[in-house]
Design a protein around this motif. Structure first.
Motif, PDB file in Angstrom:
ATOM      1  N   THR A 179       0.826  -1.219   0.000  1.00  0.00           N
ATOM      2  CA  THR A 179       0.000   0.000   0.000  1.00  0.00           C
ATOM      3  C   THR A 179       0.853   1.260   0.000  1.00  0.00           C
ATOM      4  OG1 THR A 179      -0.142   0.181   2.424  1.00  0.00           O
ATOM      5  CG2 THR A 179      -1.811  -1.186   1.310  1.00  0.00           C
ATOM      6  N   GLY A 180       2.105   1.151   0.433  1.00  0.00           N
ATOM      7  CA  GLY A 180       2.965   2.310   0.559  1.00  0.00           C
ATOM      8  C   GLY A 180       2.720   3.107   1.828  1.00  0.00           C
ATOM      9  N   ARG A 181       1.806   2.635   2.647  1.00  0.00           N
ATOM     10  CA  ARG A 181       1.496   3.314   3.906  1.00  0.00           C
ATOM     11  C   ARG A 181       2.434   2.836   5.013  1.00  0.00           C
ATOM     12  NH1 ARG A 181      -2.153   7.556   3.010  1.00  0.00           N
ATOM     13  NH2 ARG A 181      -3.818   6.866   1.606  1.00  0.00           N
ATOM     14  N   VAL A 182       2.432   3.584   6.115  1.00  0.00           N
ATOM     15  CA  VAL A 182       3.121   3.116   7.314  1.00  0.00           C
ATOM     16  C   VAL A 182       2.416   1.849   7.805  1.00  0.00           C
ATOM     17  CG1 VAL A 182       3.797   3.690   9.676  1.00  0.00           C
ATOM     18  CG2 VAL A 182       3.762   5.481   7.920  1.00  0.00           C
ATOM     19  N   VAL A 183       3.188   0.885   8.288  1.00  0.00           N
ATOM     20  CA  VAL A 183       2.619  -0.372   8.783  1.00  0.00           C
ATOM     21  C   VAL A 183       2.953  -0.528  10.269  1.00  0.00           C
ATOM     22  CG1 VAL A 183       2.611  -2.885   8.581  1.00  0.00           C
ATOM     23  CG2 VAL A 183       2.775  -1.466   6.522  1.00  0.00           C
ATOM     24  N   ASN A 184       1.942  -0.839  11.048  1.00  0.00           N
ATOM     25  CA  ASN A 184       2.098  -1.131  12.469  1.00  0.00           C
ATOM     26  C   ASN A 184       1.729  -2.588  12.691  1.00  0.00           C
ATOM     27  OD1 ASN A 184       2.020  -1.301  15.292  1.00  0.00           O
ATOM     28  ND2 ASN A 184       0.026  -0.311  15.427  1.00  0.00           N
ATOM     29  N   VAL A 185       2.680  -3.382  13.163  1.00  0.00           N
ATOM     30  CA  VAL A 185       2.419  -4.798  13.427  1.00  0.00           C
ATOM     31  C   VAL A 185       2.366  -5.021  14.931  1.00  0.00           C
ATOM     32  CG1 VAL A 185       3.156  -7.173  13.043  1.00  0.00           C
ATOM     33  CG2 VAL A 185       3.673  -5.431  11.332  1.00  0.00           C
ATOM     34  N   LYS A 186       1.251  -5.534  15.410  1.00  0.00           N
ATOM     35  CA  LYS A 186       1.152  -5.879  16.823  1.00  0.00           C
ATOM     36  C   LYS A 186       1.819  -7.235  17.048  1.00  0.00           C
ATOM     37  CE  LYS A 186      -2.653  -3.185  18.573  1.00  0.00           C
ATOM     38  NZ  LYS A 186      -3.835  -3.222  19.461  1.00  0.00           N
ATOM     39  N   LYS A 187       2.759  -7.265  17.970  1.00  0.00           N
ATOM     40  CA  LYS A 187       3.467  -8.514  18.266  1.00  0.00           C
ATOM     41  C   LYS A 187       2.484  -9.528  18.851  1.00  0.00           C
ATOM     42  CE  LYS A 187       5.885  -8.989  22.064  1.00  0.00           C
ATOM     43  NZ  LYS A 187       5.143 -10.135  22.669  1.00  0.00           N
ATOM     44  N   GLY A 188       2.468 -10.718  18.279  1.00  0.00           N
ATOM     45  CA  GLY A 188       1.574 -11.745  18.770  1.00  0.00           C
ATOM     46  C   GLY A 188       1.834 -12.097  20.226  1.00  0.00           C
ATOM     47  N   GLN A 189       0.766 -12.436  20.941  1.00  0.00           N
ATOM     48  CA  GLN A 189       0.876 -12.814  22.346  1.00  0.00           C
ATOM     49  C   GLN A 189       1.709 -14.074  22.518  1.00  0.00           C
ATOM     50  OE1 GLN A 189      -1.810 -12.188  20.526  1.00  0.00           O
ATOM     51  NE2 GLN A 189      -3.565 -11.491  21.739  1.00  0.00           N
ATOM     52  N   PHE A 190       1.978 -14.754  21.419  1.00  0.00           N
ATOM     53  CA  PHE A 190       2.683 -16.038  21.420  1.00  0.00           C
ATOM     54  C   PHE A 190       4.136 -15.905  20.985  1.00  0.00           C
ATOM     55  CE2 PHE A 190      -0.033 -15.200  17.801  1.00  0.00           C
ATOM     56  CZ  PHE A 190       0.876 -15.149  16.759  1.00  0.00           C
ATOM     57  N   LEU A 191       4.616 -14.683  20.747  1.00  0.00           N
ATOM     58  CA  LEU A 191       5.974 -14.484  20.252  1.00  0.00           C
ATOM     59  C   LEU A 191       6.890 -13.916  21.330  1.00  0.00           C
ATOM     60  CD1 LEU A 191       5.539 -12.869  16.708  1.00  0.00           C
ATOM     61  CD2 LEU A 191       5.982 -15.262  17.271  1.00  0.00           C
ATOM     62  N   ALA A 192       8.146 -14.315  21.291  1.00  0.00           N
ATOM     63  CA  ALA A 192       9.169 -13.654  22.089  1.00  0.00           C
ATOM     64  C   ALA A 192       9.498 -12.313  21.451  1.00  0.00           C
ATOM     65  CB  ALA A 192      10.422 -14.526  22.160  1.00  0.00           C
ATOM     66  N   PRO A 193       9.961 -11.329  22.235  1.00  0.00           N
ATOM     67  CA  PRO A 193      10.231 -10.000  21.671  1.00  0.00           C
ATOM     68  C   PRO A 193      11.165 -10.021  20.467  1.00  0.00           C
ATOM     69  CG  PRO A 193      10.282  -9.905  24.055  1.00  0.00           C
ATOM     70  CD  PRO A 193      10.170 -11.360  23.690  1.00  0.00           C
ATOM     71  N   TRP A 194      12.219 -10.831  20.529  1.00  0.00           N
ATOM     72  CA  TRP A 194      13.185 -10.838  19.431  1.00  0.00           C
ATOM     73  C   TRP A 194      12.676 -11.548  18.188  1.00  0.00           C
ATOM     74  CZ3 TRP A 194      14.118 -12.128  24.491  1.00  0.00           C
ATOM     75  CH2 TRP A 194      13.967 -13.472  24.850  1.00  0.00           C
ATOM     76  N   ASP A 195      11.563 -12.253  18.299  1.00  0.00           N
ATOM     77  CA  ASP A 195      10.985 -12.909  17.124  1.00  0.00           C
ATOM     78  C   ASP A 195      10.435 -11.917  16.105  1.00  0.00           C
ATOM     79  OD1 ASP A 195      11.597 -15.428  18.058  1.00  0.00           O
ATOM     80  OD2 ASP A 195       9.626 -15.764  18.969  1.00  0.00           O
ATOM     81  N   VAL A 196      10.307 -10.641  16.505  1.00  0.00           N
ATOM     82  CA  VAL A 196       9.801  -9.653  15.543  1.00  0.00           C
ATOM     83  C   VAL A 196      10.781  -9.437  14.401  1.00  0.00           C
ATOM     84  CG1 VAL A 196       8.403  -8.483  17.290  1.00  0.00           C
ATOM     85  CG2 VAL A 196      10.705  -7.626  16.796  1.00  0.00           C
ATOM     86  N   THR A 197      12.024  -9.920  14.550  1.00  0.00           N
ATOM     87  CA  THR A 197      12.973  -9.765  13.440  1.00  0.00           C
ATOM     88  C   THR A 197      12.481 -10.479  12.191  1.00  0.00           C
ATOM     89  OG1 THR A 197      14.242 -11.667  14.250  1.00  0.00           O
ATOM     90  CG2 THR A 197      14.976  -9.481  14.939  1.00  0.00           C
ATOM     91  N   ASN A 198      11.783 -11.591  12.364  1.00  0.00           N
ATOM     92  CA  ASN A 198      11.254 -12.301  11.199  1.00  0.00           C
ATOM     93  C   ASN A 198      10.174 -11.486  10.499  1.00  0.00           C
ATOM     94  OD1 ASN A 198      12.860 -14.641  11.567  1.00  0.00           O
ATOM     95  ND2 ASN A 198      11.465 -15.354  13.171  1.00  0.00           N
ATOM     96  N   ILE A 199       9.392 -10.748  11.285  1.00  0.00           N
ATOM     97  CA  ILE A 199       8.379  -9.857  10.702  1.00  0.00           C
ATOM     98  C   ILE A 199       9.066  -8.717   9.963  1.00  0.00           C
ATOM     99  CG2 ILE A 199       6.455  -8.328  11.229  1.00  0.00           C
ATOM    100  CD1 ILE A 199       5.942 -10.090  13.725  1.00  0.00           C
ATOM    101  N   SER A 200      10.084  -8.135  10.595  1.00  0.00           N
ATOM    102  CA  SER A 200      10.823  -7.055   9.938  1.00  0.00           C
ATOM    103  C   SER A 200      11.434  -7.521   8.627  1.00  0.00           C
ATOM    104  CB  SER A 200      11.933  -6.540  10.864  1.00  0.00           C
ATOM    105  OG  SER A 200      11.417  -5.953  12.026  1.00  0.00           O
ATOM    106  N   ASP A 201      11.995  -8.730   8.637  1.00  0.00           N
ATOM    107  CA  ASP A 201      12.609  -9.257   7.412  1.00  0.00           C
ATOM    108  C   ASP A 201      11.585  -9.358   6.285  1.00  0.00           C
ATOM    109  OD1 ASP A 201      15.011  -9.460   8.710  1.00  0.00           O
ATOM    110  OD2 ASP A 201      14.889 -11.630   9.055  1.00  0.00           O
ATOM    111  N   LYS A 202      10.366  -9.779   6.624  1.00  0.00           N
ATOM    112  CA  LYS A 202       9.324  -9.878   5.602  1.00  0.00           C
ATOM    113  C   LYS A 202       8.963  -8.496   5.059  1.00  0.00           C
ATOM    114  CE  LYS A 202       7.165 -14.109   7.394  1.00  0.00           C
ATOM    115  NZ  LYS A 202       5.914 -14.737   7.902  1.00  0.00           N
ATOM    116  N   LEU A 203       8.765  -7.532   5.954  1.00  0.00           N
ATOM    117  CA  LEU A 203       8.398  -6.183   5.503  1.00  0.00           C
ATOM    118  C   LEU A 203       9.508  -5.572   4.658  1.00  0.00           C
ATOM    119  CD1 LEU A 203       6.694  -4.854   8.753  1.00  0.00           C
ATOM    120  CD2 LEU A 203       5.571  -5.386   6.589  1.00  0.00           C
TER     121      LEU A 203
END
Length: 286
Positions: A139-163
């Motif tokens: 979309t070209g918009r800013v994206v806000n991803v809510k960290k899943g209740q089931f993820l460790a904090p550092w697991d967001v790196t996989n989300i960042s890699d996808k974005l």
């Protein structure tokens, strides 16, 4: 444990959000009711929230959901739907001069929202959905991803890699608590610096972190009076912004009433959080 290769040597740059920025000298608050209860409700409430934010001298993004797609019961109120809700939010953003955000649940909804919404929010339960992240990024918009209740904090790196792979350059993550057993969440303030160390800006969701998912049987409960307490702790821990739902009469809200901050108390909460934010930013611990 934290993997060293995922850590960043320097803070992420501020994220531009409309005319504001997340992670700069001024705090950014994402404020609004849980759901669009009606057009009249939202058009009446939004200017009141903006006036409170202006008086507290804080920057804000207005939020509301057009569809509560993961309600506990099939009979629960959901909202007006994607395109009508996004059009209404866009109108409010234009009228008030603030960015707007809402959560999307499918790739098609992301494409629709991209025409109207400044910040596309990915719900926590869907934070690993690759197709949804790709659609939001495109979309070209800013994206806000809510960290899943089931993820460790550092697991967001996989989300960042996808974005990153999908060409999204402006995004941030939101901490909203972790599962702690039946109908309970816990907010671990260590997750804020840990997530920031992966190279992203982090918002703290104060109201969903005090939710008791499904705690009322066919609806979720919560401890809304604790939302300002956790928000203070999160700002002291160095979060870059705060997500906080508010309602004129939480007991009468059509969704997540037990979690929301009463509108009459919002100003004092913002004043306090803004003061803590300034102290933290002006006195960094080296």
């Amino acid at each position: 444990m934290m993997i060293a290769s995922h850590m960043s040597d320097s803070p992420a740059p501020p994220v531009p959000v409309g005319k504001f920025e997340l992670g700069g000298e001024r705090p950014l608050f994402i404020l609004g009711p849980c759901v669009i209860e009606s057009e009249e409700f939202l058009l009446d409430l939004a200017p009141k929230i903006k006036a409170i934010a202006d008086k507290a001298d804080v920057d804000m993004v207005f939020k509301a959901s057009y569809d509560k797609a993961n309600r506990s019961a099939v009979s629960s109120f959901r909202g007006p739907g994607c395109e009508p809700g996004c059009r209404l939010l866009h109108r409010i953003g234009e009228d008030l001069g603030v960015p707007v955000t809402t959560d999307v649940h499918t790739a098609e909804e992301a494409r629709i929202a991209g025409d109207f919404i400044d910040v596309i929010q990915i719900p926590a339960f869907l934070c690993r959905q690759t197709d949804l992240l790709e659609a939001a990024a495109k979309t070209g918009r800013v994206v806000n991803v809510k960290k899943g209740q089931f993820l460790a904090p550092w697991d967001v790196t996989n989300i960042s890699d996808k974005l990153d792979a999908f060409g999204c350059r402006n995004y941030f993550m939101t901490e909203r608590g972790s599962s702690f057993g039946y109908n309970a969440l816990v907010a671990d303030m260590r997750s804020i610096p840990w997530m920031q160390e992966t190279g992203v800006r982090v918002v703290f969701d104060a109201t969903h972190s005090v939710q008791r998912p499904g705690g009322e049987g066919n609806s979720s409960g919560g401890d809304g009076y604790l939302a300002p307490v956790l928000a203070r702790a999160a700002v002291a821990a160095g979060c870059d912004g705060v997500f906080m739902e508010t309602h004129p009469h939480p007991a009468e809200a059509l969704s997540d009433g037990p979690n929301q901050v009463p509108l009459e108390k919002l100003g004092s909460v913002l004043n306090q959080l803004s003061a803590v934010y300034r102290v933290v930013r002006e006195n960094p611990i080296s």
